[in-house]
Each structure stands twice: as C-alpha cells, then as structure tokens.
Design a protein around this motif. Structure first.
Motif, PDB file in Angstrom:
ATOM      1  N   LYS A 311       0.686  -1.429   0.033  1.00  0.00           N
ATOM      2  CA  LYS A 311       0.068   0.018  -0.194  1.00  0.00           C
ATOM      3  C   LYS A 311       0.766   1.196  -0.137  1.00  0.00           C
ATOM      4  N   TYR A 312       1.897   1.340   0.763  1.00  0.00           N
ATOM      5  CA  TYR A 312       2.556   2.540   0.894  1.00  0.00           C
ATOM      6  C   TYR A 312       4.171   2.358   0.327  1.00  0.00           C
ATOM      7  N   GLN A 313       4.505   1.381  -0.457  1.00  0.00           N
ATOM      8  CA  GLN A 313       5.599   1.157  -1.242  1.00  0.00           C
ATOM      9  C   GLN A 313       6.683   0.831  -0.207  1.00  0.00           C
ATOM     10  N   THR A 314       7.404   0.117  -0.707  1.00  0.00           N
ATOM     11  CA  THR A 314       8.871  -0.340   0.212  1.00  0.00           C
ATOM     12  C   THR A 314       9.457   0.996   0.642  1.00  0.00           C
ATOM     13  N   ASP A 315       9.532   2.006  -0.315  1.00  0.00           N
ATOM     14  CA  ASP A 315       9.898   3.327   0.023  1.00  0.00           C
ATOM     15  C   ASP A 315       9.394   3.850   1.329  1.00  0.00           C
ATOM     16  N   GLY A 316       7.972   3.610   1.266  1.00  0.00           N
ATOM     17  CA  GLY A 316       7.337   4.284   2.545  1.00  0.00           C
ATOM     18  C   GLY A 316       7.684   3.592   3.784  1.00  0.00           C
ATOM     19  N   VAL A 317       7.746   2.244   3.694  1.00  0.00           N
ATOM     20  CA  VAL A 317       8.231   1.273   4.922  1.00  0.00           C
ATOM     21  C   VAL A 317       9.552   1.694   5.314  1.00  0.00           C
ATOM     22  N   ARG A 318      10.714   1.910   4.339  1.00  0.00           N
ATOM     23  CA  ARG A 318      12.062   2.252   4.587  1.00  0.00           C
ATOM     24  C   ARG A 318      12.089   3.832   5.302  1.00  0.00           C
ATOM     25  N   TYR A 319      11.237   4.728   4.804  1.00  0.00           N
ATOM     26  CA  TYR A 319      11.495   5.995   5.096  1.00  0.00           C
ATOM     27  C   TYR A 319      10.955   5.910   6.471  1.00  0.00           C
ATOM     28  N   PHE A 320       9.413   5.337   6.874  1.00  0.00           N
ATOM     29  CA  PHE A 320       9.096   5.348   8.114  1.00  0.00           C
ATOM     30  C   PHE A 320       9.877   4.775   9.207  1.00  0.00           C
ATOM     31  N   LEU A 321      10.566   3.583   9.006  1.00  0.00           N
ATOM     32  CA  LEU A 321      11.488   2.843   9.876  1.00  0.00           C
ATOM     33  C   LEU A 321      12.435   3.778  10.292  1.00  0.00           C
ATOM     34  N   LEU A 322      13.145   4.404   9.216  1.00  0.00           N
ATOM     35  CA  LEU A 322      14.310   5.331   9.360  1.00  0.00           C
ATOM     36  C   LEU A 322      13.973   6.563  10.249  1.00  0.00           C
ATOM     37  N   TYR A 453      17.668   9.968  -2.484  1.00  0.00           N
ATOM     38  CA  TYR A 453      17.770   8.702  -3.371  1.00  0.00           C
ATOM     39  C   TYR A 453      18.181   7.628  -2.264  1.00  0.00           C
ATOM     40  N   PRO A 454      19.147   7.928  -1.239  1.00  0.00           N
ATOM     41  CA  PRO A 454      19.381   6.554  -0.602  1.00  0.00           C
ATOM     42  C   PRO A 454      18.294   6.081   0.485  1.00  0.00           C
ATOM     43  N   ILE A 455      17.009   7.165   0.680  1.00  0.00           N
ATOM     44  CA  ILE A 455      16.235   6.722   1.420  1.00  0.00           C
ATOM     45  C   ILE A 455      14.906   6.175   0.883  1.00  0.00           C
ATOM     46  N   ILE A 456      14.632   6.740  -0.274  1.00  0.00           N
ATOM     47  CA  ILE A 456      13.429   6.354  -1.026  1.00  0.00           C
ATOM     48  C   ILE A 456      13.947   6.293  -2.460  1.00  0.00           C
ATOM     49  N   PRO A 457      14.693   5.137  -2.762  1.00  0.00           N
ATOM     50  CA  PRO A 457      15.277   5.130  -4.345  1.00  0.00           C
ATOM     51  C   PRO A 457      14.089   5.073  -5.269  1.00  0.00           C
ATOM     52  N   GLU A 458      12.961   4.391  -5.022  1.00  0.00           N
ATOM     53  CA  GLU A 458      12.372   4.102  -6.094  1.00  0.00           C
ATOM     54  C   GLU A 458      11.587   5.557  -6.463  1.00  0.00           C
ATOM     55  N   ALA A 459      11.074   6.334  -5.413  1.00  0.00           N
ATOM     56  CA  ALA A 459      10.554   7.531  -5.678  1.00  0.00           C
ATOM     57  C   ALA A 459      11.492   8.698  -6.381  1.00  0.00           C
ATOM     58  N   ALA A 460      12.666   8.604  -5.792  1.00  0.00           N
ATOM     59  CA  ALA A 460      13.706   9.555  -6.002  1.00  0.00           C
ATOM     60  C   ALA A 460      14.016   9.265  -7.646  1.00  0.00           C
ATOM     61  N   LYS A 461      13.717   7.891  -7.763  1.00  0.00           N
ATOM     62  CA  LYS A 461      14.290   7.824  -9.510  1.00  0.00           C
ATOM     63  C   LYS A 461      13.343   8.412 -10.195  1.00  0.00           C
ATOM     64  N   ILE A 462      12.031   8.175  -9.940  1.00  0.00           N
ATOM     65  CA  ILE A 462      10.921   8.451 -10.945  1.00  0.00           C
ATOM     66  C   ILE A 462      11.244  10.197 -11.021  1.00  0.00           C
ATOM     67  N   LEU A 463      11.443  10.657 -10.160  1.00  0.00           N
ATOM     68  CA  LEU A 463      11.634  12.216  -9.909  1.00  0.00           C
ATOM     69  C   LEU A 463      12.762  12.588 -10.810  1.00  0.00           C
ATOM     70  N   LEU A 464      13.633  11.832 -10.657  1.00  0.00           N
ATOM     71  CA  LEU A 464      15.179  12.316 -11.489  1.00  0.00           C
ATOM     72  C   LEU A 464      15.241  11.712 -12.706  1.00  0.00           C
TER      73      LEU A 464
END
Ligand code: MSP
Length: 497
Positions: A311-322, A453-464
């Motif tokens: 639901k919240y992407q692996t990026d979302g989980v990474r970001y939340f935990l960190l 990018y190191p925190i939310i690589p997928e979202a950052a990649k879309i933007l970049l």
C-alpha cells in the motif's frame, strides 16, 4: 593497515523463522549508511547473514521433516529475497554452515585454546533453546527465562571459556571508553553486568545431543556453542584468518538491545583472549513494538509488512522505519502510523513539491527553461540547508547512527520547501520574479531528489528520471535539460490508498 575500509555489521539472523521488521530495521540502517556514503564514493562495507547452527534451528528443521541444511538453504534465500525486496544487498552474506566460516571459527577456537582460555568441565544448569542461552537458577523468573522462554535442565560435559579472567580488563576498557556503546544507557547496562562478577561460561555442546554445529577442533564429540561461532562471523565475513581481514576490521556492530551482553561482554572478552583488536563501537537499537510488545515470531505478533509495503511502497516502509525511531529507542509500528507519516511527508510534501514546481513552469513560463536566475532572498536559507545536508554525508559515513539525523533533516527540508512554494505566491508575481522563484525551486527539488535517493530510491528515481539527471552528487549543480511543456508528469508518490 593503511586505507582501511569502514566496516559495519548486522547480527546474523537465526535461520528458524521468517524475516520480520526487526531484521529489516538493522539491515536498513547499514544499507542506508552505505547508500548515503556511496553518493560521495566513500568506501563502505557491510555484512549480514544467517545464524544456522544450534538446537533451535535443528529442532525446527526436524519438526518440519527436512534436514537442517535444506531448511537453512530455504530460509537463507528467504532472507535474501526479503532484503532485496526493500532494495538492499549486503556486501557479504554470511552463512555459518559454509566451509569458510567453519574454518574461521575453528581457527579462532584454537587460538583461544593455545592462549590458555579454554578448559573442559561439566555444565549443570538451565538452558533456553529459544534464546540459545544458559541460565543460572537465580536468573529465572517464575521458572522461565527472563524472556519468558521455557528452560530445560542440563547436565553435560562441555568446554568452558575463562571469562572470569577478563573481569579487570573489561572494567578498565569501559572506564577508558565511555562512548563505546550507543546509547549510553546500554553501556551502563553492560558495565553493571560486568561489575556483578563474571563467571566462566560453557562454549560447547555434546555432539550426541546436538549434531548441527561446528566440531570443536581436536574433539569431534563436541560442537561449538552456537553463539561462540556466530560471533566469529564478524571476522569470517571479511576473510579471517587470512590477514586481509585487517583491511576491514575492526567493525562497528549494529545490534538490537536484547543481544547486548553477547556483544558487549562475551565478544569483547573472546577477542581479548584471541588477541584481536576490539570492535570500534557497538550501536544498540531498540525494538519495534506492536501494542507495546516486542514484535517477534515467538510472540506471534508480527506486522504484515507485505500488505503495508504494497500500500505504501517499500520506500514508504523504509522512510517510516528510518525516520520515526530515534536510535536506541523503541518504536511503534502500525499501518495507520505508517500511513500518516507517508502521506504527510511523501505523498503530500515530497510529491507535492515536485508537481507544484513543474506545474508552475508550465503554467507561468510556458515550460521555457532559463539560465540560472538570481537566488531570491526568501530561498537563501533553504539553499544553505541543502548544502548543509550534502555536507552531512561525511558525518553519516563516520557514524552510521547519523542516518536517522540525515533522514530527519531531509524531512525538514522537504516540508520547508513545500511551505515556501506556498509562501512565495509565485503565481501572483511578474514573469521575471516568478521565473526566478520557480526555476530555483526546480533546482531545489532536483537536489532534494538526489539527497533522498538513498532513503526512498524508487520515488527519487521517478523524479530524477523525469528531470533526466542521474541520482548522483555529480548532477547536483548541472542544469536540467528536459523540456517542461506538454509533458506528462509522473506520480512520484501515489496519494490515494
Ligand atoms: N542469531 C542471533 C544473533 C547472532 S549475531 C552474532 C539472534 N538472531 S535473531 O534472529 O533472534 O535476532 C537478530 C536481531 O533481530 C537482534 O538484533 C534483535 O534485536 C533483532 N530483533 C528481533 N526482533 C526485533 C524487534 N521487534 N525490533 C527490532 N529488532 C528486533 O539473536
């Protein structure tokens, strides 16, 4: 040895259970440390792996009707797949059933033996298979281990390690190194444990009771106690006993607070006994809790990470935990908590700033790109903050625990930038003034994309990718060549779930 490569370790995980959020968390800290450092090409190495031997794993495998080896092959792969799903690959994946680890563990044992720190005796006392830990009568609480695990009575011949010999050395060491363990309260805990008086402890099991282990050198009737050889993984991961291991060693150990004693007391004494340099530091993180209880397989209360990450992407989980648990403190994880952080910071602020900046370029400037315009006063401070975060990468490289500060600084930046877009009211300005603001915002959003990018690589990649720039610091000050008019803007972070 010159030019050492900074080396961070995670614990190696028991191969008797499926990976869960506790395991994800430690690897995420190590992996993000590496990803952040990689932006500046700073050398880094981190190891992780599975702890395969011992009674717990053997019993689980037998209970499932498979050999321990087949069972461990399967679990090791599950851990790897799990970490890969979150975009992480360690530099070394340790398997304690491997030949290289076995040789390292046996070598280490022989050195301790030659140095006079091992003797044979008998163990009479309690043992918890779930914790793979010996307990004295006085340690028990209501007939159980302090963790609540069942204990069994054991009387068996075994080898002992002369831990008691290291009483003074350990006390002196902690006295002289007050910042060895982070957070400080864990160092106090270790010192209190040592001050109570150290007793020699059992370091082998009779093979007739447990065959899934590494043979004690010179005595095939015994296998090593699982913790002893598991700790040696930190050396075998970098090639010990080959001298080349010194290119990496001593490591910084990332661990959870529940395995502090093994690292802060036993491991240090074992290294002292083997005359090997002590680790650089120990960072002990807290637990992820669900309804105030530690999340663990034995409690049967794991969170459904699959659903949350879907639901919240692996990026979302990474970001939340960190972002949400300060290093050393416990954190609560629930779907609604992940949702609110992800929505506020990523779907809204992060995604918004991208959409708004790009929308303004099209609406106000017809998509036209101009050369670097002057920096409006209201953005000076924000640009300084961005440079500061970029500079902070060196700090993270030196201290992996600063990953948390990095993420929180990034989070502040994202929100500040989004708020400034609103405050700037660029859409009410004359074309020149609007252009100066918008074009600067565009560059700021690119820089935030790179730093995130190191925190939310997928979202950052879309933007970049949309800006056609690489997720690297090299691109920090390069112009954006993409034409901004009549292009479909991607969704950087989806909102509707
Ligand atoms: N095999 C040993 C470690 C040997 S290292 C030489 C072991 N394995 S474990 O799989 O039980 O746990 C490994 C790590 O996971 C520990 O650091 C532990 O703190 C961590 N976690 C397990 N559950 C956790 C949470 N709910 N939250 C955060 N981390 C926790 O112990």
């Amino acid at each position: 040895m010159k030019n050492k490569i900074p080396y961070v370790t995670t614990p190696i995980y028991y191969a008797n259970a499926e990976p869960h959020v506790g395991h994800l968390y430690t690897n995420l800290i190590a992996d993000t440390w590496k990803k952040i450092s990689a932006m500046k090409d700073l050398p880094c190495f981190y190891s992780s792996g599975v702890d395969e031997h011992g009674q717990k794993v053997e019993q689980t495998a037998i209970g499932k009707g498979v050999t321990p080896r087949d069972y461990c092959d399967n679990i090791s792969q599950k851990f790897l797949t799990f970490f890969e799903h979150y975009g992480m690959v360690s530099d070394k994946w340790v398997r304690t059933s491997s030949q290289e680890h076995k040789e390292a563990a046996q070598h280490f044992w022989s050195i301790l033996d030659n140095n006079g720190f091992i003797y044979k005796g008998t163990y009479e006392g309690w043992y918890s298979v779930r914790d793979e830990t010996y307990f004295a009568e006085a340690d028990l609480k209501n007939g159980k281990a302090p963790t609540g695990a069942d204990v069994i009575w054991m009387e068996e011949e075994c080898y002992y390690f002369r831990l008691s010999r290291f009483q003074d050395d350990l006390e002196d060491f902690y006295q002289n190194n007050p910042d060895f363990i982070l957070p400080r309260k864990r160092q106090n805990e270790a010192v209190n444990f040592i001050k109570k008086g150290l007793r020699d402890f059992a370091i082998s099991r009779p093979k007739k009771k447990l065959s899934w282990g590494i043979d004690v050198p010179g005595d095939p009737d015994h296998v090593m106690y699982v913790w002893i050889e598991a700790l040696v993984n930190y050396l075998s991961a970098v090639g010990y006993p080959d001298k080349g291991y010194k290119k990496y060693w001593p490591a910084i150990h990332l661990i959870g607070k529940d395995i502090l004693k093994f690292h802060a007391v036993y491991w240090l004494a074992l290294l002292m006994g083997a005359k090997i340099d002590l680790p650089q530091r120990i960072i002990a993180h807290g637990w992820w809790l669900k309804d105030s209880q530690k999340i663990s397989k034995s409690e049967g209360n794991t969170v459904d990470l699959k659903t949350i990450s879907a639901k919240y992407q692996t990026d979302g989980v990474r970001y939340f935990l960190l972002k949400t648990a300060k290093i050393g403190e416990d954190g609560q994880i629930r779907e609604d908590l992940v949702k609110s952080v992800v929505f506020a910071d990523l779907a809204n602020s992060y995604g918004n700033l991208f959409l708004r900046v790009n929308g303004l370029i099209e609406a106000m400037l017809g998509g036209e790109m101009i050369d670097t315009p002057p920096l409006p006063d209201m953005l000076v401070n924000l640009v300084e903050d961005i440079e500061e975060l970029k500079g902070f990468i060196d700090e993270v490289h030196k201290k992996p625990e600063e990953v948390f500060t990095y993420v929180n600084k990034l989070s502040d930046l994202i929100k500040k930038c989004d708020a400034l877009i609103t405050k700037s009211e660029a859409w009410k300005k004359t074309r020149d003034k609007a252009a100066a603001l918008i074009y600067n915002f565009l560059h700021i959003s690119k820089k935030i994309g790179i730093l995130s990018y190191p925190i939310i690589p997928e979202a950052a990649k879309i933007l970049l990718d949309f800006y056609k720039v690489e997720p690297a610091l090299d691109s920090f000050d390069k112009p954006i060549m993409q034409i901004m008019a009549n292009v479909e803007r991607p969704v950087v972070f989806p909102k509707n779930r």
